[in-house]
Design a protein around this motif. Structure first.
Motif, PDB file in Angstrom:
ATOM      1  N   LEU A   6       2.631  -5.805  -0.957  1.00  0.00           N
ATOM      2  CA  LEU A   6       2.180  -6.130   0.392  1.00  0.00           C
ATOM      3  C   LEU A   6       1.537  -4.894   0.993  1.00  0.00           C
ATOM      4  CD1 LEU A   6       5.356  -7.923   1.800  1.00  0.00           C
ATOM      5  CD2 LEU A   6       3.248  -9.005   1.009  1.00  0.00           C
ATOM      6  N   HIS A   7       0.573  -5.100   1.870  1.00  0.00           N
ATOM      7  CA  HIS A   7       0.006  -3.987   2.625  1.00  0.00           C
ATOM      8  C   HIS A   7       0.841  -3.794   3.877  1.00  0.00           C
ATOM      9  CE1 HIS A   7      -4.157  -4.727   0.669  1.00  0.00           C
ATOM     10  NE2 HIS A   7      -3.409  -3.950  -0.065  1.00  0.00           N
ATOM     11  N   ILE A   8       1.379  -2.589   4.039  1.00  0.00           N
ATOM     12  CA  ILE A   8       2.197  -2.218   5.188  1.00  0.00           C
ATOM     13  C   ILE A   8       1.559  -0.985   5.814  1.00  0.00           C
ATOM     14  CG2 ILE A   8       4.488  -1.533   6.003  1.00  0.00           C
ATOM     15  CD1 ILE A   8       4.453  -4.353   4.768  1.00  0.00           C
ATOM     16  N   VAL A   9       1.254  -1.055   7.098  1.00  0.00           N
ATOM     17  CA  VAL A   9       0.618   0.068   7.786  1.00  0.00           C
ATOM     18  C   VAL A   9       1.705   0.993   8.345  1.00  0.00           C
ATOM     19  CG1 VAL A   9      -0.984   0.737   9.611  1.00  0.00           C
ATOM     20  CG2 VAL A   9      -1.378  -1.370   8.329  1.00  0.00           C
ATOM     21  N   CYS A  10       1.548   2.273   8.079  1.00  0.00           N
ATOM     22  CA  CYS A  10       2.517   3.274   8.534  1.00  0.00           C
ATOM     23  C   CYS A  10       2.490   3.376  10.064  1.00  0.00           C
ATOM     24  CB  CYS A  10       2.190   4.630   7.924  1.00  0.00           C
ATOM     25  SG  CYS A  10       3.281   5.964   8.478  1.00  0.00           S
ATOM     26  N   PRO A  11       3.668   3.362  10.713  1.00  0.00           N
ATOM     27  CA  PRO A  11       3.695   3.485  12.173  1.00  0.00           C
ATOM     28  C   PRO A  11       3.393   4.900  12.665  1.00  0.00           C
ATOM     29  CG  PRO A  11       5.927   3.428  11.319  1.00  0.00           C
ATOM     30  CD  PRO A  11       5.002   3.185  10.149  1.00  0.00           C
ATOM     31  N   HIS A  12       3.355   5.855  11.761  1.00  0.00           N
ATOM     32  CA  HIS A  12       3.157   7.257  12.142  1.00  0.00           C
ATOM     33  C   HIS A  12       1.709   7.715  11.959  1.00  0.00           C
ATOM     34  CE1 HIS A  12       7.498   7.293  12.368  1.00  0.00           C
ATOM     35  NE2 HIS A  12       7.527   6.836  11.137  1.00  0.00           N
ATOM     36  N   CYS A  13       1.163   7.514  10.742  1.00  0.00           N
ATOM     37  CA  CYS A  13      -0.204   7.984  10.466  1.00  0.00           C
ATOM     38  C   CYS A  13      -1.205   6.833  10.338  1.00  0.00           C
ATOM     39  CB  CYS A  13      -0.215   8.860   9.216  1.00  0.00           C
ATOM     40  SG  CYS A  13       0.067   7.964   7.664  1.00  0.00           S
ATOM     41  N   HIS A  14      -0.720   5.599  10.389  1.00  0.00           N
ATOM     42  CA  HIS A  14      -1.540   4.379  10.360  1.00  0.00           C
ATOM     43  C   HIS A  14      -2.291   4.182   9.047  1.00  0.00           C
ATOM     44  CE1 HIS A  14      -0.368   4.096  14.503  1.00  0.00           C
ATOM     45  NE2 HIS A  14      -0.936   5.262  14.753  1.00  0.00           N
ATOM     46  N   THR A  15      -1.780   4.767   7.972  1.00  0.00           N
ATOM     47  CA  THR A  15      -2.332   4.564   6.640  1.00  0.00           C
ATOM     48  C   THR A  15      -1.769   3.270   6.073  1.00  0.00           C
ATOM     49  OG1 THR A  15      -2.534   6.929   6.234  1.00  0.00           O
ATOM     50  CG2 THR A  15      -2.410   5.521   4.287  1.00  0.00           C
ATOM     51  N   THR A  16      -2.603   2.515   5.368  1.00  0.00           N
ATOM     52  CA  THR A  16      -2.149   1.287   4.723  1.00  0.00           C
ATOM     53  C   THR A  16      -1.497   1.644   3.392  1.00  0.00           C
ATOM     54  OG1 THR A  16      -3.949   0.062   5.760  1.00  0.00           O
ATOM     55  CG2 THR A  16      -2.849  -0.990   3.898  1.00  0.00           C
ATOM     56  N   ASN A  17      -0.259   1.172   3.215  1.00  0.00           N
ATOM     57  CA  ASN A  17       0.513   1.415   1.997  1.00  0.00           C
ATOM     58  C   ASN A  17       0.727   0.099   1.264  1.00  0.00           C
ATOM     59  OD1 ASN A  17       2.065   4.329   2.175  1.00  0.00           O
ATOM     60  ND2 ASN A  17       1.561   3.515   4.185  1.00  0.00           N
ATOM     61  N   ARG A  18       0.878   0.185  -0.043  1.00  0.00           N
ATOM     62  CA  ARG A  18       1.243  -0.993  -0.847  1.00  0.00           C
ATOM     63  C   ARG A  18       2.722  -0.870  -1.172  1.00  0.00           C
ATOM     64  NH1 ARG A  18      -3.105  -3.257  -4.599  1.00  0.00           N
ATOM     65  NH2 ARG A  18      -1.305  -3.416  -5.955  1.00  0.00           N
ATOM     66  N   VAL A  19       3.469  -1.915  -0.783  1.00  0.00           N
ATOM     67  CA  VAL A  19       4.914  -1.940  -1.021  1.00  0.00           C
ATOM     68  C   VAL A  19       5.257  -3.295  -1.619  1.00  0.00           C
ATOM     69  CG1 VAL A  19       7.203  -1.802   0.052  1.00  0.00           C
ATOM     70  CG2 VAL A  19       5.325  -0.422   0.959  1.00  0.00           C
ATOM     71  N   ARG A  20       6.011  -3.288  -2.699  1.00  0.00           N
ATOM     72  CA  ARG A  20       6.458  -4.562  -3.275  1.00  0.00           C
ATOM     73  C   ARG A  20       7.342  -5.286  -2.274  1.00  0.00           C
ATOM     74  NH1 ARG A  20       8.963  -2.919  -8.813  1.00  0.00           N
ATOM     75  NH2 ARG A  20      10.550  -4.213  -7.856  1.00  0.00           N
ATOM     76  N   ALA A  21       7.168  -6.582  -2.158  1.00  0.00           N
ATOM     77  CA  ALA A  21       7.923  -7.387  -1.192  1.00  0.00           C
ATOM     78  C   ALA A  21       9.422  -7.218  -1.378  1.00  0.00           C
ATOM     79  CB  ALA A  21       7.526  -8.856  -1.303  1.00  0.00           C
ATOM     80  N   ASP A  22       9.875  -7.122  -2.616  1.00  0.00           N
ATOM     81  CA  ASP A  22      11.313  -6.982  -2.865  1.00  0.00           C
ATOM     82  C   ASP A  22      11.826  -5.571  -2.560  1.00  0.00           C
ATOM     83  OD1 ASP A  22      10.045  -5.805  -5.049  1.00  0.00           O
ATOM     84  OD2 ASP A  22      11.489  -6.573  -6.515  1.00  0.00           O
ATOM     85  N   GLN A  23      10.930  -4.649  -2.202  1.00  0.00           N
ATOM     86  CA  GLN A  23      11.329  -3.280  -1.867  1.00  0.00           C
ATOM     87  C   GLN A  23      11.273  -2.988  -0.364  1.00  0.00           C
ATOM     88  OE1 GLN A  23      12.455  -0.781  -4.077  1.00  0.00           O
ATOM     89  NE2 GLN A  23      12.682  -2.626  -5.306  1.00  0.00           N
ATOM     90  N   LEU A  24      10.917  -3.986   0.455  1.00  0.00           N
ATOM     91  CA  LEU A  24      10.822  -3.765   1.899  1.00  0.00           C
ATOM     92  C   LEU A  24      12.130  -3.247   2.489  1.00  0.00           C
ATOM     93  CD1 LEU A  24       8.733  -6.739   3.307  1.00  0.00           C
ATOM     94  CD2 LEU A  24       8.073  -4.347   3.108  1.00  0.00           C
ATOM     95  N   GLY A  25      13.239  -3.782   2.041  1.00  0.00           N
ATOM     96  CA  GLY A  25      14.542  -3.392   2.579  1.00  0.00           C
ATOM     97  C   GLY A  25      15.092  -2.094   2.014  1.00  0.00           C
ATOM     98  N   ALA A  26      14.356  -1.453   1.102  1.00  0.00           N
ATOM     99  CA  ALA A  26      14.829  -0.230   0.445  1.00  0.00           C
ATOM    100  C   ALA A  26      14.321   1.031   1.133  1.00  0.00           C
ATOM    101  CB  ALA A  26      14.411  -0.241  -1.020  1.00  0.00           C
ATOM    102  N   ALA A  27      14.022   0.961   2.411  1.00  0.00           N
ATOM    103  CA  ALA A  27      13.578   2.109   3.212  1.00  0.00           C
ATOM    104  C   ALA A  27      12.380   2.823   2.594  1.00  0.00           C
ATOM    105  CB  ALA A  27      14.725   3.076   3.455  1.00  0.00           C
ATOM    106  N   PRO A  28      11.259   2.103   2.364  1.00  0.00           N
ATOM    107  CA  PRO A  28      10.089   2.762   1.770  1.00  0.00           C
ATOM    108  C   PRO A  28       9.469   3.788   2.716  1.00  0.00           C
ATOM    109  CG  PRO A  28       9.517   0.549   2.509  1.00  0.00           C
ATOM    110  CD  PRO A  28      11.009   0.703   2.695  1.00  0.00           C
ATOM    111  N   ASP A  29       8.889   4.818   2.116  1.00  0.00           N
ATOM    112  CA  ASP A  29       8.197   5.867   2.863  1.00  0.00           C
ATOM    113  C   ASP A  29       6.694   5.704   2.688  1.00  0.00           C
ATOM    114  OD1 ASP A  29      10.537   7.096   3.697  1.00  0.00           O
ATOM    115  OD2 ASP A  29      10.557   8.518   2.031  1.00  0.00           O
TER     116      ASP A  29
END
Length: 149
Positions: A6-29
């Motif tokens: 999934l594309h997740i935008v960082c709340p700090h630097c606003h960069t778009t990150n790719r994070v696996r859906a099953d890893q959302l709850g694993a505190a991704p950086d």
């Protein structure tokens, strides 16, 4: 188990990150600034950051349109903050100060504040005007998302 990125935008630097859906709850950086992608706080958005978060994020984005002089807005702020802790990482909560970003308020026809707008896939799917408590915010978001699936 969903392993699609999934594309997740960082709340700090606003960069778009790719994070696996099953890893959302694993505190991704964030891959760029290395800060948490979810920290349990709403992110303040200006026009440019709004476009990134709403347009690029593949999770729903709940936006609180508010103003510093608005008593009900200030009263709802702690409930919105608490809702962020409850709804993340499956929903990003954000705030738009309508005084600082009047063009966004005009673009979305915000006539009263606070107004909550829920965006999915870059488009607004629901809107609720007026101050709400934490439980009501969470319940409303979950009901809307359940009906849009």
């Amino acid at each position: 188990m969903n392993t699609e990125p999934l594309h997740i935008v960082c709340p700090h630097c606003h960069t778009t990150n790719r994070v696996r859906a099953d890893q959302l709850g694993a505190a991704p950086d964030c891959g760029r600034c290395h800060r948490p992608l979810f920290d349990g706080h709403p992110v303040a958005l200006n026009s440019e950051a709004f476009e990134r978060h709403v347009g690029r994020s593949q999770i729903p984005v709940l936006v609180d349109f508010w103003a510093p002089w608005c008593g009900p807005c200030r009263m709802m702020a702690p409930a919105f903050e608490a809702a962020a802790r409850q709804l993340e990482p499956h929903v990003r909560l954000a705030k738009v100060d309508t005084e600082a970003e009047p063009q966004l308020a005009a673009r979305f026809g915000i006539r009263s504040i606070p107004t909550l707008a829920l965006f999915v896939g870059g488009r607004e799917v629901a809107r609720q005007a007026g101050a709400m408590g934490q439980a009501d915010i969470v319940r409303w978001v979950q009901a809307v998302l359940a009906s849009t699936r």
